[in-house]
Design a protein around this motif. Structure first.
Motif, PDB file in Angstrom:
ATOM      1  N   LYS A  58       5.840  -1.642  -7.421  1.00 35.03           N
ATOM      2  CA  LYS A  58       6.179  -1.654  -6.000  1.00 35.03           C
ATOM      3  C   LYS A  58       7.492  -0.918  -5.771  1.00 35.03           C
ATOM      4  O   LYS A  58       8.412  -0.997  -6.582  1.00 35.03           O
ATOM      5  N   THR A  82       2.867  -0.315  -2.705  1.00 34.95           N
ATOM      6  CA  THR A  82       2.286  -0.762  -3.965  1.00 34.95           C
ATOM      7  C   THR A  82       1.498   0.406  -4.546  1.00 34.95           C
ATOM      8  O   THR A  82       0.745   1.069  -3.839  1.00 34.95           O
ATOM      9  N   THR A 100      -1.694   2.386  -3.457  1.00 33.54           N
ATOM     10  CA  THR A 100      -2.866   1.575  -3.136  1.00 33.54           C
ATOM     11  C   THR A 100      -2.701   0.821  -1.825  1.00 33.54           C
ATOM     12  O   THR A 100      -3.654   0.695  -1.063  1.00 33.54           O
ATOM     13  N   LEU A 101      -1.488   0.311  -1.562  1.00 35.54           N
ATOM     14  CA  LEU A 101      -1.244  -0.470  -0.344  1.00 35.54           C
ATOM     15  C   LEU A 101       0.100  -0.108   0.261  1.00 35.54           C
ATOM     16  O   LEU A 101       1.056   0.177  -0.455  1.00 35.54           O
ATOM     17  N   ASP A 103       2.694  -1.860   3.202  1.00 26.71           N
ATOM     18  CA  ASP A 103       2.942  -2.999   4.078  1.00 26.71           C
ATOM     19  C   ASP A 103       4.265  -2.793   4.809  1.00 26.71           C
ATOM     20  O   ASP A 103       5.309  -2.655   4.166  1.00 26.71           O
ATOM     21  N   HIS A 123      -0.499  -3.133   7.833  1.00 25.24           N
ATOM     22  CA  HIS A 123      -0.986  -3.135   6.454  1.00 25.24           C
ATOM     23  C   HIS A 123      -1.993  -2.006   6.329  1.00 25.24           C
ATOM     24  O   HIS A 123      -2.912  -1.900   7.140  1.00 25.24           O
ATOM     25  N   ASP A 125      -4.598  -0.290   3.584  1.00 25.84           N
ATOM     26  CA  ASP A 125      -5.288  -0.219   2.303  1.00 25.84           C
ATOM     27  C   ASP A 125      -5.644   1.249   2.123  1.00 25.84           C
ATOM     28  O   ASP A 125      -6.581   1.757   2.746  1.00 25.84           O
TER      29      ASP A 125
END
Length: 175
Positions: A58, A82, A100-101, A103, A123, A125
């Motif tokens: 992260k 992430t 990948t992510l 936030d 968020h 994805d």
């Protein structure tokens, strides 16, 4: 590892759909955004601090975060990226970082050439190409305004949905 992680965060945002936000408040059309998100572009990120949690994969940007890619800007108090590392197909001795992510938290504001999207959190994805904006989600395009508790956008299918309690829209023709 800071350089690799910093590059990972930037690569995530570059490959991410920061450019992939709704293009039309009336229908929240994402077709242009989905195409735009695949175009490689530089990403500039400013924050008061940045922390890399290498074991957790992260990168955390805190305080007055501003991420800019092309004509799209994301502002928030906190942005957590992430990522994962995979073998680089071009050089098997190296690893490739993929986001990948994403936030974002705290007074999230996403500004595109045509729209402003706000909420308490966002968020993304990245692999699924799906975006959620929660906590008083609002989409403004000119004089057209849509409000709901949550905005969901699927950039693969061009589906968007405003949900949560009563959803309110004020649509102005020609906007």
């Amino acid at each position: 590892m800071i350089c690799r992680a910093s590059l990972a965060a930037i690569a995530v945002l570059a490959g991410l759909a920061l450019g992939g936000l709704p293009a039309s408040a009336q229908t929240v059309d994402t077709s242009t955004a989905a195409t735009e998100s695949k175009t490689p572009r530089n990403v500039d990120i400013e924050a008061d601090t940045m922390e890399i949690l290498d074991e957790q994969k992260k990168a955390i940007f805190k305080g007055n975060v501003k991420a800019k890619r092309g004509d799209v800007t994301l502002n928030a108090e906190l942005l957590t990226v992430t990522y994962e590392e995979q073998p680089d197909p071009k050089n098997k001795d190296e690893k490739k970082t993929e986001v990948t992510l994403l936030d974002a938290e705290g007074s999230v504001v996403i500004v595109t050439a045509k729209q402003t999207v706000t909420g308490k959190t966002a968020h993304m994805d990245v692999k699924a190409n799906k975006l959620w904006v929660k906590g008083g989600a609002k989409v403004v395009q000119g004089k057209t305004v849509m409000n709901g508790e949550q905005l969901f956008v699927d950039l693969k299918t061009n589906k968007s949905e405003m949900t949560g309690g009563r959803v309110k829209g004020s649509f102005v023709p020609g906007q």
